[in-house]
Design a protein around this motif. Structure first.
Motif, PDB file in Angstrom:
ATOM      1  N   PRO A 155       0.604  -1.117  -0.113  1.00  0.00           N
ATOM      2  CA  PRO A 155      -0.028  -0.088   0.046  1.00  0.00           C
ATOM      3  C   PRO A 155       0.806   1.158  -0.133  1.00  0.00           C
ATOM      4  O   PRO A 155       1.688   1.447   0.828  1.00  0.00           O
ATOM      5  N   PHE A 156       0.583   2.160  -0.925  1.00  0.00           N
ATOM      6  CA  PHE A 156       1.505   3.331  -1.111  1.00  0.00           C
ATOM      7  C   PHE A 156       0.558   4.568  -0.952  1.00  0.00           C
ATOM      8  O   PHE A 156       1.008   5.533  -0.424  1.00  0.00           O
ATOM      9  N   GLN A 157      -0.774   4.607  -1.345  1.00  0.00           N
ATOM     10  CA  GLN A 157      -1.395   5.769  -1.368  1.00  0.00           C
ATOM     11  C   GLN A 157      -2.890   5.305  -1.155  1.00  0.00           C
ATOM     12  O   GLN A 157      -3.254   4.193  -1.555  1.00  0.00           O
ATOM     13  N   LEU A 158      -3.693   6.294  -0.386  1.00  0.00           N
ATOM     14  CA  LEU A 158      -5.177   6.204  -0.179  1.00  0.00           C
ATOM     15  C   LEU A 158      -5.679   7.281  -1.164  1.00  0.00           C
ATOM     16  O   LEU A 158      -5.304   8.419  -1.143  1.00  0.00           O
ATOM     17  N   ALA A 159      -6.512   7.009  -2.032  1.00  0.00           N
ATOM     18  CA  ALA A 159      -6.843   7.808  -2.985  1.00  0.00           C
ATOM     19  C   ALA A 159      -8.615   8.253  -2.958  1.00  0.00           C
ATOM     20  O   ALA A 159      -9.130   7.198  -3.645  1.00  0.00           O
ATOM     21  N   ASP A 160      -9.005   9.206  -2.234  1.00  0.00           N
ATOM     22  CA  ASP A 160     -10.347   9.473  -2.290  1.00  0.00           C
ATOM     23  C   ASP A 160     -10.744  10.431  -3.029  1.00  0.00           C
ATOM     24  O   ASP A 160     -10.476  11.715  -2.851  1.00  0.00           O
ATOM     25  N   ALA A 202       1.207  17.881   5.900  1.00  0.00           N
ATOM     26  CA  ALA A 202       1.822  16.546   6.414  1.00  0.00           C
ATOM     27  C   ALA A 202       1.159  16.623   7.942  1.00  0.00           C
ATOM     28  O   ALA A 202       0.987  17.733   8.463  1.00  0.00           O
ATOM     29  N   TRP A 203       0.822  15.220   8.260  1.00  0.00           N
ATOM     30  CA  TRP A 203       0.271  15.131   9.727  1.00  0.00           C
ATOM     31  C   TRP A 203       0.595  13.699  10.050  1.00  0.00           C
ATOM     32  O   TRP A 203       0.657  12.781   9.216  1.00  0.00           O
ATOM     33  N   LEU A 204       0.411  13.553  11.108  1.00  0.00           N
ATOM     34  CA  LEU A 204       0.650  11.869  11.518  1.00  0.00           C
ATOM     35  C   LEU A 204      -0.656  11.342  11.052  1.00  0.00           C
ATOM     36  O   LEU A 204      -1.708  11.732  11.261  1.00  0.00           O
ATOM     37  N   PRO A 205      -0.571  10.089  10.763  1.00  0.00           N
ATOM     38  CA  PRO A 205      -1.877   9.389  10.202  1.00  0.00           C
ATOM     39  C   PRO A 205      -2.811   9.106  11.354  1.00  0.00           C
ATOM     40  O   PRO A 205      -2.255   8.776  12.509  1.00  0.00           O
ATOM     41  N   THR A 206      -3.796   9.075  10.861  1.00  0.00           N
ATOM     42  CA  THR A 206      -5.038   8.372  11.877  1.00  0.00           C
ATOM     43  C   THR A 206      -4.974   6.869  12.132  1.00  0.00           C
ATOM     44  O   THR A 206      -4.413   6.443  11.023  1.00  0.00           O
ATOM     45  N   ASP A 207      -5.730   6.428  12.828  1.00  0.00           N
ATOM     46  CA  ASP A 207      -5.833   5.073  13.322  1.00  0.00           C
ATOM     47  C   ASP A 207      -6.323   4.186  11.898  1.00  0.00           C
ATOM     48  O   ASP A 207      -5.668   3.255  11.640  1.00  0.00           O
ATOM     49  N   GLN A 208      -7.348   4.870  11.103  1.00  0.00           N
ATOM     50  CA  GLN A 208      -7.864   4.008   9.775  1.00  0.00           C
ATOM     51  C   GLN A 208      -6.884   4.275   8.753  1.00  0.00           C
ATOM     52  O   GLN A 208      -6.552   3.143   7.981  1.00  0.00           O
ATOM     53  N   GLU A 209      -6.257   5.336   8.663  1.00  0.00           N
ATOM     54  CA  GLU A 209      -5.077   5.308   7.549  1.00  0.00           C
ATOM     55  C   GLU A 209      -4.051   4.348   7.945  1.00  0.00           C
ATOM     56  O   GLU A 209      -3.495   3.755   7.210  1.00  0.00           O
ATOM     57  N   THR A 210      -3.647   4.362   9.117  1.00  0.00           N
ATOM     58  CA  THR A 210      -2.437   3.424   9.457  1.00  0.00           C
ATOM     59  C   THR A 210      -2.909   2.128   9.178  1.00  0.00           C
ATOM     60  O   THR A 210      -2.075   1.262   8.818  1.00  0.00           O
ATOM     61  N   MET A 241      -9.951  15.291  -5.246  1.00  0.00           N
ATOM     62  CA  MET A 241      -9.007  14.166  -5.016  1.00  0.00           C
ATOM     63  C   MET A 241      -8.096  14.413  -3.822  1.00  0.00           C
ATOM     64  O   MET A 241      -7.396  15.173  -3.610  1.00  0.00           O
ATOM     65  N   VAL A 242      -8.285  13.652  -2.767  1.00  0.00           N
ATOM     66  CA  VAL A 242      -7.466  13.821  -1.456  1.00  0.00           C
ATOM     67  C   VAL A 242      -6.817  12.549  -1.527  1.00  0.00           C
ATOM     68  O   VAL A 242      -7.110  11.289  -1.189  1.00  0.00           O
ATOM     69  N   THR A 243      -5.476  12.497  -1.589  1.00  0.00           N
ATOM     70  CA  THR A 243      -4.343  11.439  -1.494  1.00  0.00           C
ATOM     71  C   THR A 243      -3.337  11.173  -0.513  1.00  0.00           C
ATOM     72  O   THR A 243      -3.214  12.604   0.201  1.00  0.00           O
ATOM     73  N   ILE A 244      -3.772  10.384   0.498  1.00  0.00           N
ATOM     74  CA  ILE A 244      -2.890  10.369   1.861  1.00  0.00           C
ATOM     75  C   ILE A 244      -1.656   9.281   1.493  1.00  0.00           C
ATOM     76  O   ILE A 244      -1.852   8.097   1.081  1.00  0.00           O
ATOM     77  N   ALA A 245      -0.530   9.944   1.470  1.00  0.00           N
ATOM     78  CA  ALA A 245       0.592   9.341   1.110  1.00  0.00           C
ATOM     79  C   ALA A 245       1.739   9.144   2.375  1.00  0.00           C
ATOM     80  O   ALA A 245       1.960  10.191   2.617  1.00  0.00           O
ATOM     81  N   PRO A 246       2.261   7.964   2.625  1.00  0.00           N
ATOM     82  CA  PRO A 246       3.384   7.693   3.671  1.00  0.00           C
ATOM     83  C   PRO A 246       4.498   8.839   3.218  1.00  0.00           C
ATOM     84  O   PRO A 246       4.861   8.516   2.070  1.00  0.00           O
ATOM     85  N   GLY A 247       4.924   9.477   4.018  1.00  0.00           N
ATOM     86  CA  GLY A 247       6.251  10.480   3.682  1.00  0.00           C
ATOM     87  C   GLY A 247       7.019   9.637   3.324  1.00  0.00           C
ATOM     88  O   GLY A 247       8.331  10.025   2.442  1.00  0.00           O
ATOM     89  N   ASP A 248       7.263   8.297   3.976  1.00  0.00           N
ATOM     90  CA  ASP A 248       8.706   7.662   3.401  1.00  0.00           C
ATOM     91  C   ASP A 248       8.585   6.586   2.194  1.00  0.00           C
ATOM     92  O   ASP A 248       9.467   6.191   1.914  1.00  0.00           O
TER      93      ASP A 248
END
Length: 259
Positions: A155-160, A202-210, A241-248
């Protein structure tokens, strides 16, 4: 390892920093994991609890991950370089025959293997930020099309993607399957995007995103929230479009050209 006077113990912070240096220098590359707790406790003249705290720091830094009963493993990260400046721009790279949309094509160009979990489509009240970006009244219903994008199976990205009801209803955007159309779905249903606004935070992921991104719950690495608001010919928003992408795992690339 840095020597210490006899009897002087290492702190958890010092052990964590020392182990991180050794990891960066490739000392544990062959095995891919840290020595056993017993070995490290003896090596650093410390207690099992202090070593546990040191390992937790390494996990929070995103350097290692652990598996119950198997040990502590070095995290191997192979990030993608996602060229944002070329995403869904100009001559798009959609290939309906292969089911490869513009995003998958951009990942293939990197020599990686893209895939996407089956999209989940819902009709729900738009969150306040989504309503603002889509220029909707608070509490207005909108269509959300949620996707989990993978690279090499990871998993690399959440794309809503969010759409006004009048645009998405009774269109392929409501289908819970990969839909690939040359030029994109919006163009094919008569609502092409002619302008885009880009926003990042940038922010820390939510539990659901984690959970969805299969991140280490003990890590404190931030995720990037990358938002694209697409505007139609009339100047009103047609998609957000909201993409959640782990920074690393993700490097966002912008090439800028003089006009």
């Amino acid at each position: 390892m840095t020597s210490r006077p006899r009897g002087q113990r290492w702190s958890a912070q010092e052990i964590a920093e020392a182990l991180r240096r050794r990891i960066q220098e490739g000392e544990f590359a062959a095995s891919g994991q840290l020595p056993s707790t017993r070995q490290l406790v003896a090596e650093y003249n410390t207690s099992a609890e202090t070593l546990r705290q040191a390992v937790m720091k390494l996990k929070s830094w995103g350097v290692v991950t652990s598996q119950q009963g198997k040990g502590v493993f070095i995290r191997v990260i192979d990030p993608i370089e996602w060229p944002i400046h070329a995403f869904e721009r100009g001559s798009r790279r959609d290939d309906p025959a292969r089911g490869v949309d513009d995003w998958k094509a951009s990942i293939e160009e990197l020599g990686r293997v893209p895939s996407q979990d089956t999209p989940v489509v819902t009709v729900e009240r738009a969150p306040d930020d989504i309503a603002t970006w889509l220029e909707l009244e608070p509490g207005t219903f909108a269509v959300a099309r949620r996707r989990l994008r993978r690279v090499d199976g990871v998993p690399f990205q959440l794309a809503d993607s969010w759409f006004p009801m009048e645009i998405a209803m009774n269109s392929p955007l409501m289908e819970e399957r990969d839909v690939t159309m040359a030029g994109g779905i919006l163009k094919n249903i008569g609502h092409p995007q002619v302008r885009r606004r880009h926003m990042q935070r940038a922010w820390l992921p939510t539990d659901q995103e984690t959970q969805r991104l299969e991140l280490d719950p003990d890590a404190t690495n931030p995720v990037i929230r990358y938002v694209i608001v697409g505007f139609g010919a009339s100047g009103t928003p047609v998609r957000c479009m909201v993409t959640i992408a782990p920074g690393d795992r993700n490097i966002l690339i912008y090439d800028d050209y003089e006009e």
